[in-house]
Design a protein around this motif. Structure first.
Motif, mmCIF file in Angstrom:
data_model
loop_
_atom_site.group_PDB
_atom_site.id
_atom_site.type_symbol
_atom_site.label_atom_id
_atom_site.label_comp_id
_atom_site.label_asym_id
_atom_site.label_seq_id
_atom_site.Cartn_x
_atom_site.Cartn_y
_atom_site.Cartn_z
ATOM 1 N N HIS A 258 4.338 15.990 7.702
ATOM 2 C CA HIS A 258 4.268 14.229 7.614
ATOM 3 C C HIS A 258 2.831 13.783 8.278
ATOM 4 C CE1 HIS A 258 5.467 10.123 7.573
ATOM 5 N NE2 HIS A 258 5.032 10.096 8.992
ATOM 6 N N ARG A 259 2.188 14.454 9.290
ATOM 7 C CA ARG A 259 1.075 14.086 9.992
ATOM 8 C C ARG A 259 0.053 14.505 8.957
ATOM 9 N NH1 ARG A 259 0.048 13.485 15.339
ATOM 10 N NH2 ARG A 259 -2.110 13.348 14.506
ATOM 11 N N LEU A 260 0.157 15.419 8.133
ATOM 12 C CA LEU A 260 -1.081 15.925 7.055
ATOM 13 C C LEU A 260 -1.096 15.017 6.003
ATOM 14 C CD1 LEU A 260 -0.679 19.761 7.488
ATOM 15 C CD2 LEU A 260 -2.454 18.481 8.106
ATOM 16 N N GLY A 261 0.050 14.044 6.008
ATOM 17 C CA GLY A 261 0.153 13.176 4.771
ATOM 18 C C GLY A 261 1.120 13.376 3.956
ATOM 19 N N TYR A 262 2.051 14.433 4.018
ATOM 20 C CA TYR A 262 2.891 14.739 3.074
ATOM 21 C C TYR A 262 3.963 13.772 3.133
ATOM 22 C CZ TYR A 262 6.645 17.321 0.947
ATOM 23 O OH TYR A 262 7.803 17.842 -0.047
ATOM 24 N N LEU B 27 0.928 -1.247 -0.122
ATOM 25 C CA LEU B 27 0.010 0.049 0.145
ATOM 26 C C LEU B 27 0.926 1.315 -0.056
ATOM 27 C CD1 LEU B 27 -2.615 -1.020 2.707
ATOM 28 C CD2 LEU B 27 -3.071 -0.895 0.218
ATOM 29 N N GLU B 28 1.872 1.168 0.777
ATOM 30 C CA GLU B 28 3.092 2.255 0.986
ATOM 31 C C GLU B 28 3.448 2.546 -0.567
ATOM 32 O OE1 GLU B 28 4.988 5.438 2.660
ATOM 33 O OE2 GLU B 28 3.224 4.411 3.096
ATOM 34 N N VAL B 29 3.758 1.556 -1.091
ATOM 35 C CA VAL B 29 4.540 1.600 -2.492
ATOM 36 C C VAL B 29 3.500 2.256 -3.617
ATOM 37 C CG1 VAL B 29 5.395 0.370 -4.696
ATOM 38 C CG2 VAL B 29 6.243 -0.172 -2.195
ATOM 39 N N LEU B 30 2.318 1.721 -3.306
ATOM 40 C CA LEU B 30 1.128 2.416 -4.360
ATOM 41 C C LEU B 30 0.957 3.822 -3.993
ATOM 42 C CD1 LEU B 30 -0.591 -0.742 -5.006
ATOM 43 C CD2 LEU B 30 0.825 0.204 -6.645
ATOM 44 N N THR B 31 0.807 4.152 -2.759
ATOM 45 C CA THR B 31 0.532 5.422 -2.303
ATOM 46 C C THR B 31 1.647 6.599 -2.818
ATOM 47 O OG1 THR B 31 -0.443 4.762 -0.341
ATOM 48 C CG2 THR B 31 0.220 6.892 -0.390
ATOM 49 N N MET B 32 2.806 5.899 -3.006
ATOM 50 C CA MET B 32 3.973 6.914 -3.278
ATOM 51 C C MET B 32 4.061 6.916 -4.781
ATOM 52 S SD MET B 32 5.369 8.175 -0.586
ATOM 53 C CE MET B 32 3.763 8.098 -0.039
ATOM 54 N N ARG B 33 3.903 5.872 -5.504
ATOM 55 C CA ARG B 33 4.106 5.785 -7.012
ATOM 56 C C ARG B 33 3.105 5.756 -7.657
ATOM 57 N NH1 ARG B 33 9.612 3.754 -6.469
ATOM 58 N NH2 ARG B 33 9.932 4.089 -3.894
ATOM 59 N N ALA C 164 8.116 10.159 -2.875
ATOM 60 C CA ALA C 164 7.508 9.786 -4.213
ATOM 61 C C ALA C 164 8.789 9.591 -5.220
ATOM 62 C CB ALA C 164 6.402 10.480 -4.511
ATOM 63 N N LYS C 165 8.987 8.565 -6.019
ATOM 64 C CA LYS C 165 9.764 8.722 -6.922
ATOM 65 C C LYS C 165 9.127 7.470 -7.851
ATOM 66 C CE LYS C 165 14.007 10.177 -4.592
ATOM 67 N NZ LYS C 165 15.407 9.344 -3.857
#
Length: 268
Positions: A248-252, A20-26, A256-257
């Motif tokens: 970071h707490r706001l979701g930033y 999920l983290e990978v897809l959130t970033m990419r 992402a690369k």
């Protein structure tokens, strides 16, 4: 239950969260790219993505996995219940407690910053940062920090229309010098103000970003110049660290690369 350390073995939940983290970033990835990113066997990734797809956390289109409607609903609920005035105050209070100085949070209103939160540290004397007060972008650390967080084109347009009012002998009222100060703030992560708005104070500011990467606010720490200059701990990195934690707490995330193509896909 004893918390598991990072060195412990990873289970299915850890691997699913990594996917999920990978897809959130990419944004999207093939099964092969997920195998490479997560570092487990293809069969293990297949089992995980199938379960996530069944629960609508993932969706498959054109051979690539993307976040599904369940993930979108969760993200929207998190955004709806998490804004800067909810997230920032505890961290700003901590910064004021650690430093003893006045810490403020400002948002953009027109071409000025309006203070929407303030915490006064135990060492603080009266500073010109009353709640609801408006401050110029060009002559304050919080304003220059906000400018540094803007996209370059919008930053340039904003600086061009600022009135550049002079408040003290130290006020920077030349647009080219302001651009240099903003560029320096962007490079190092925080902006500085040395008597430009209030002759007796020194301030440090940093931008706060939301989940889309857009600057949404800026924070600052302010105090008498003599005490700020004599402080043991550098205030610039402290305010930048706090702004980054709020972001970071706001979701930033700035991680992402694009996924690097696997060797066998290069040139395809």
């Amino acid at each position: 239950m004893t918390p598991r350390t990072d060195a412990g073995p990873k289970g299915a939940l850890d691997r699913a969260l990594e996917i999920l983290e990978v897809l959130t970033m990419r944004g999207k990835a093939t099964t092969a790219e997920l195998v490479e990113a997560v570092g487990v066997s293809r069969s293990a990734v297949y089992r995980l993505v199938e379960r996530l797809e069944a629960a609508e956390y993932l969706t498959l289109a054109d051979g690539q996995w993307r976040l599904g409607p369940a993930a979108a609903r969760m993200a929207m609920a998190a955004v709806h219940n998490m804004d800067v005035l909810t997230v920032a105050p505890p961290m700003l209070r901590d910064l004021a407690h650690r430093t003893g100085e006045t810490v403020s949070l400002g948002v953009l209103s027109g071409d000025e910053i309006v203070f929407v939160f303030r915490e006064i540290g135990h060492q603080a004397v009266h500073v010109r940062s009353e709640l609801g007060a408006r401050r110029p972008l060009h002559a304050t650390s919080v304003g220059k920090a906000y400018l540094a967080g803007l996209a370059p084109e919008r930053c340039h347009e904003t600086i061009e229309r600022l009135p550049m009012q002079v408040f003290t002998k130290a006020t920077v009222h030349d647009r080219d010098r302001l651009r240099e100060a903003v560029s320096e703030a962007r490079r190092r992560g925080w902006a500085e103000e040395h008597g430009e708005f209030d002759a007796g104070s020194t301030c440090f500011g940093a931008p706060v970003f939301d989940q889309s990467g857009t600057v949404t606010a800026a924070i600052s720490i302010a105090g008498p110049t003599a005490r700020m200059d004599a402080a043991r701990d550098p205030f610039g990195p402290l305010v930048a660290e706090t702004a980054a934690a709020i972001s970071h707490r706001l979701g930033y995330s700035d991680r992402a690369k694009p996924l690097a193509p696997r060797p066998e896909h290069q040139g395809a």
